[in-house]
Design a protein around this motif. Structure first.
Motif, PDB file in Angstrom:
ATOM      1  N   ALA A 176       4.387  -3.468   2.405  1.00 20.86           N
ATOM      2  CA  ALA A 176       5.326  -4.337   3.120  1.00 20.86           C
ATOM      3  C   ALA A 176       4.919  -4.531   4.577  1.00 20.86           C
ATOM      4  N   GLU A 177       4.207  -3.534   5.134  1.00 16.84           N
ATOM      5  CA  GLU A 177       3.865  -3.571   6.552  1.00 16.84           C
ATOM      6  C   GLU A 177       2.437  -4.049   6.826  1.00 16.84           C
ATOM      7  N   MET A 178       1.711  -4.451   5.791  1.00 16.97           N
ATOM      8  CA  MET A 178       0.320  -4.867   5.985  1.00 16.97           C
ATOM      9  C   MET A 178       0.239  -6.140   6.818  1.00 16.97           C
ATOM     10  N   PRO A 179      -0.820  -6.275   7.635  1.00 20.94           N
ATOM     11  CA  PRO A 179      -1.001  -7.491   8.441  1.00 20.94           C
ATOM     12  C   PRO A 179      -1.061  -8.745   7.577  1.00 20.94           C
ATOM     13  N   GLU A 180      -0.789  -9.879   8.201  1.00 16.77           N
ATOM     14  CA  GLU A 180      -0.694 -11.155   7.490  1.00 16.77           C
ATOM     15  C   GLU A 180      -1.941 -11.443   6.656  1.00 16.77           C
ATOM     16  N   GLU A 181      -3.114 -11.074   7.169  1.00 21.18           N
ATOM     17  CA  GLU A 181      -4.361 -11.373   6.469  1.00 21.18           C
ATOM     18  C   GLU A 181      -4.388 -10.827   5.043  1.00 21.18           C
ATOM     19  N   PHE A 182      -3.782  -9.664   4.836  1.00 17.21           N
ATOM     20  CA  PHE A 182      -3.839  -9.024   3.517  1.00 17.21           C
ATOM     21  C   PHE A 182      -2.966  -9.737   2.486  1.00 17.21           C
ATOM     22  N   HIS A 183      -2.020 -10.542   2.948  1.00 19.77           N
ATOM     23  CA  HIS A 183      -1.146 -11.240   2.008  1.00 19.77           C
ATOM     24  C   HIS A 183      -1.830 -12.444   1.365  1.00 19.77           C
ATOM     25  N   PHE A 184      -3.039 -12.754   1.799  1.00 18.41           N
ATOM     26  CA  PHE A 184      -3.837 -13.764   1.101  1.00 18.41           C
ATOM     27  C   PHE A 184      -4.513 -13.172  -0.131  1.00 18.41           C
ATOM     28  N   GLU A 185      -4.609 -11.843  -0.173  1.00 14.75           N
ATOM     29  CA  GLU A 185      -5.234 -11.170  -1.312  1.00 14.75           C
ATOM     30  C   GLU A 185      -4.211 -11.008  -2.442  1.00 14.75           C
ATOM     31  N   PRO A 186      -4.666 -10.962  -3.693  1.00 11.85           N
ATOM     32  CA  PRO A 186      -3.728 -10.815  -4.821  1.00 11.85           C
ATOM     33  C   PRO A 186      -2.993  -9.474  -4.750  1.00 11.85           C
ATOM     34  N   GLU A 187      -1.683  -9.534  -4.688  1.00 15.67           N
ATOM     35  CA  GLU A 187      -0.889  -8.307  -4.520  1.00 15.67           C
ATOM     36  C   GLU A 187      -1.105  -7.285  -5.630  1.00 15.67           C
ATOM     37  N   PRO A 188      -1.263  -7.719  -6.914  1.00 20.47           N
ATOM     38  CA  PRO A 188      -1.492  -6.716  -7.969  1.00 20.47           C
ATOM     39  C   PRO A 188      -2.777  -5.897  -7.755  1.00 20.47           C
ATOM     40  N   ALA A 189      -3.701  -6.402  -6.940  1.00 12.52           N
ATOM     41  CA  ALA A 189      -4.936  -5.662  -6.676  1.00 12.52           C
ATOM     42  C   ALA A 189      -4.780  -4.680  -5.519  1.00 12.52           C
ATOM     43  N   LEU A 190      -3.592  -4.675  -4.901  1.00 11.52           N
ATOM     44  CA  LEU A 190      -3.360  -3.798  -3.745  1.00 11.52           C
ATOM     45  C   LEU A 190      -2.319  -2.725  -4.044  1.00 11.52           C
ATOM     46  N   GLY A 191      -1.107  -3.153  -4.458  1.00  9.57           N
ATOM     47  CA  GLY A 191       0.001  -2.218  -4.616  1.00  9.57           C
ATOM     48  C   GLY A 191      -0.008  -1.481  -5.942  1.00  9.57           C
ATOM     49  N   SER A 192       0.504  -0.234  -5.890  1.00  9.44           N
ATOM     50  CA  SER A 192       0.548   0.581  -7.116  1.00  9.44           C
ATOM     51  C   SER A 192       1.735   1.527  -7.087  1.00  9.44           C
ATOM     52  N   GLY A 193       2.921   0.945  -6.990  1.00  6.73           N
ATOM     53  CA  GLY A 193       4.139   1.742  -7.082  1.00  6.73           C
ATOM     54  C   GLY A 193       4.573   2.381  -5.778  1.00  6.73           C
ATOM     55  N   MET A 194       5.630   3.165  -5.866  1.00  9.96           N
ATOM     56  CA  MET A 194       6.246   3.785  -4.692  1.00  9.96           C
ATOM     57  C   MET A 194       5.257   4.624  -3.891  1.00  9.96           C
ATOM     58  N   ASP A 195       4.465   5.442  -4.590  1.00  7.73           N
ATOM     59  CA  ASP A 195       3.539   6.342  -3.888  1.00  7.73           C
ATOM     60  C   ASP A 195       2.104   5.833  -3.889  1.00  7.73           C
ATOM     61  N   GLY A 196       1.866   4.646  -4.457  1.00  2.00           N
ATOM     62  CA  GLY A 196       0.525   4.078  -4.483  1.00  2.00           C
ATOM     63  C   GLY A 196      -0.384   4.666  -5.546  1.00  2.00           C
ATOM     64  N   LEU A 197       0.181   5.493  -6.420  1.00  2.00           N
ATOM     65  CA  LEU A 197      -0.662   6.249  -7.359  1.00  2.00           C
ATOM     66  C   LEU A 197      -0.387   5.954  -8.833  1.00  2.00           C
ATOM     67  N   SER A 242      -3.330   7.140   0.222  1.00  2.00           N
ATOM     68  CA  SER A 242      -2.520   7.802  -0.803  1.00  2.00           C
ATOM     69  C   SER A 242      -3.089   9.158  -1.193  1.00  2.00           C
ATOM     70  N   MET A 243      -4.212   9.555  -0.576  1.00  2.00           N
ATOM     71  CA  MET A 243      -4.781  10.870  -0.849  1.00  2.00           C
ATOM     72  C   MET A 243      -3.787  11.981  -0.478  1.00  2.00           C
ATOM     73  N   VAL A 244      -2.999  11.749   0.567  1.00  2.00           N
ATOM     74  CA  VAL A 244      -2.025  12.759   0.996  1.00  2.00           C
ATOM     75  C   VAL A 244      -1.025  13.037  -0.118  1.00  2.00           C
ATOM     76  N   SER A 245      -0.505  11.971  -0.703  1.00  2.00           N
ATOM     77  CA  SER A 245       0.456  12.122  -1.799  1.00  2.00           C
ATOM     78  C   SER A 245      -0.194  12.738  -3.037  1.00  2.00           C
ATOM     79  N   LEU A 246      -1.452  12.378  -3.304  1.00  2.00           N
ATOM     80  CA  LEU A 246      -2.151  12.921  -4.473  1.00  2.00           C
ATOM     81  C   LEU A 246      -2.336  14.428  -4.337  1.00  2.00           C
ATOM     82  N   ILE A 247      -2.717  14.876  -3.162  1.00  2.00           N
ATOM     83  CA  ILE A 247      -2.908  16.308  -2.920  1.00  2.00           C
ATOM     84  C   ILE A 247      -1.586  17.056  -3.050  1.00  2.00           C
ATOM     85  N   GLU A 248      -0.508  16.457  -2.542  1.00  2.00           N
ATOM     86  CA  GLU A 248       0.813  17.085  -2.612  1.00  2.00           C
ATOM     87  C   GLU A 248       1.300  17.216  -4.052  1.00  2.00           C
TER      88      GLU A 248
END
Length: 314
Positions: free
Chosen positions: A226-247, A274-280
């Protein structure tokens, strides 16, 4: 504030009658660099500074190579070439379109790739591992490689260059992304060794075994997305986001990967922040977080035996 500032800059560009006042490649490189330095734009999709983006936009916009001899920089441009460059610069600062999409060109592992909005722009730090042929991680030269979530096909193609004897399967859920990958496979004349496959992760490659699985899956968590810079919203969202924790997708890969690896096989996966969440979530799992020569964090390696041993956790 950013929108207002960039609009003022656009007005200045139009008032300056740039296409009339500037004449050479060098003129446009200097001017583009100045405009980018004054604009509120974000770098981080292949380039991290205004000068490299200026080179990509001006030379790419003129269909010239990035290693163009500097002796040609004083070359004068035609009126249509100048107008093309002005429009590209305006699109970059006014609409915040990433340079790679404006020029349909991105570089990865020293190779040029075609890109458009159907796939994310190549920028994975896994490039450093590929260029080192996964030194210290692989027990033997891989004969079969899987690039999971291939996107533009850049990782698959770079792996094919790094291991000339290997066959590489390039898998993606998106038909649109695979169409881009096919363009790149043809351009690099690797259709005999790199094979695009439409599949929801491993669903359509049941029974296959690989010595190396490399994957740069979607891994951005909901908050960061939600907080990514405008440039990233030109990229396909399904290729970026992966749920609440990104994992969400990474967890599926960890669970299924051992079924598709040889006994000496290796999984290399990028999860970024998301490495932080993966380790946790998996403190017992001995993820090998790889030191990357070109910077960046969040790439781990796990061997087949480790994936099997900790399979019950995934």
């Amino acid at each position: 504030m950013e929108i207002a500032h960039n609009q003022e800059l656009v007005a200045t560009v139009l008032a300056d009658k740039v296409a009339h006042e500037l004449h050479s490649i060098q003129d446009f490189l200097r001017w583009t660099y100045s405009v980018f330095n004054r604009a509120d734009i974000y770098y981080g999709q292949g380039y991290d500074n205004a000068w490299d983006e200026s080179l990509q936009l001006v030379l790419g916009g003129l269909q010239l190579p990035l290693d163009l001899p500097t002796e040609l920089f004083p070359s004068r441009l035609t009126p249509s070439e100048k107008e093309t460059l002005v429009q590209l610069v305006l699109a970059r600062i006014q609409q915040r379109v990433p340079v790679a999409y404006l020029t349909n060109s991105a570089w990865f592992c020293g190779h040029e790739f075609y890109v458009d909005e159907r796939t994310i722009i190549p920028r994975s730090p896994i490039s450093a591992l590929i260029q080192d042929r996964f030194k210290g991680l692989l027990d033997a030269v891989p004969q079969r490689i899987l690039d999971l979530c291939t996107g533009s096909g850049c990782i698959a193609i770079a792996c094919a260059y790094a291991f000339p004897e290997a066959e590489v399967d390039a898998v993606d859920l998106s038909f649109d992304a695979l169409n881009v990958a096919e363009i790149n496979i043809e351009r690099h004349q690797l259709a005999h060794r790199v094979f695009p496959i439409q599949s929801d992760l491993f669903a359509n490659i049941v029974g296959q075994k690989y010595d190396l699985i490399v994957t740069n899956p979607p891994y951005v968590d909901e908050e960061d997305l939600a907080e990514m810079p405008e440039e990233f919203h030109f990229e396909p969202e399904p290729a970026l986001g992966s749920g609440m924790d990104g994992l969400d997708i990474t967890k599926q890969i960890l669970k299924q990967a051992p079924n598709y690896l040889t006994e000496n096989g290796l999984l290399v996966c990028e999860v970024g922040n998301s490495m932080v969440s993966l380790i946790e979530q998996y403190p017992e799992v001995p993820f090998e977080w790889v030191e990357l020569k070109n910077g960046g964090l969040g790439v781990f390696a796990l061997r087949y035996k480790e994936l099997v041993k900790y399979h019950h956790l995934f």
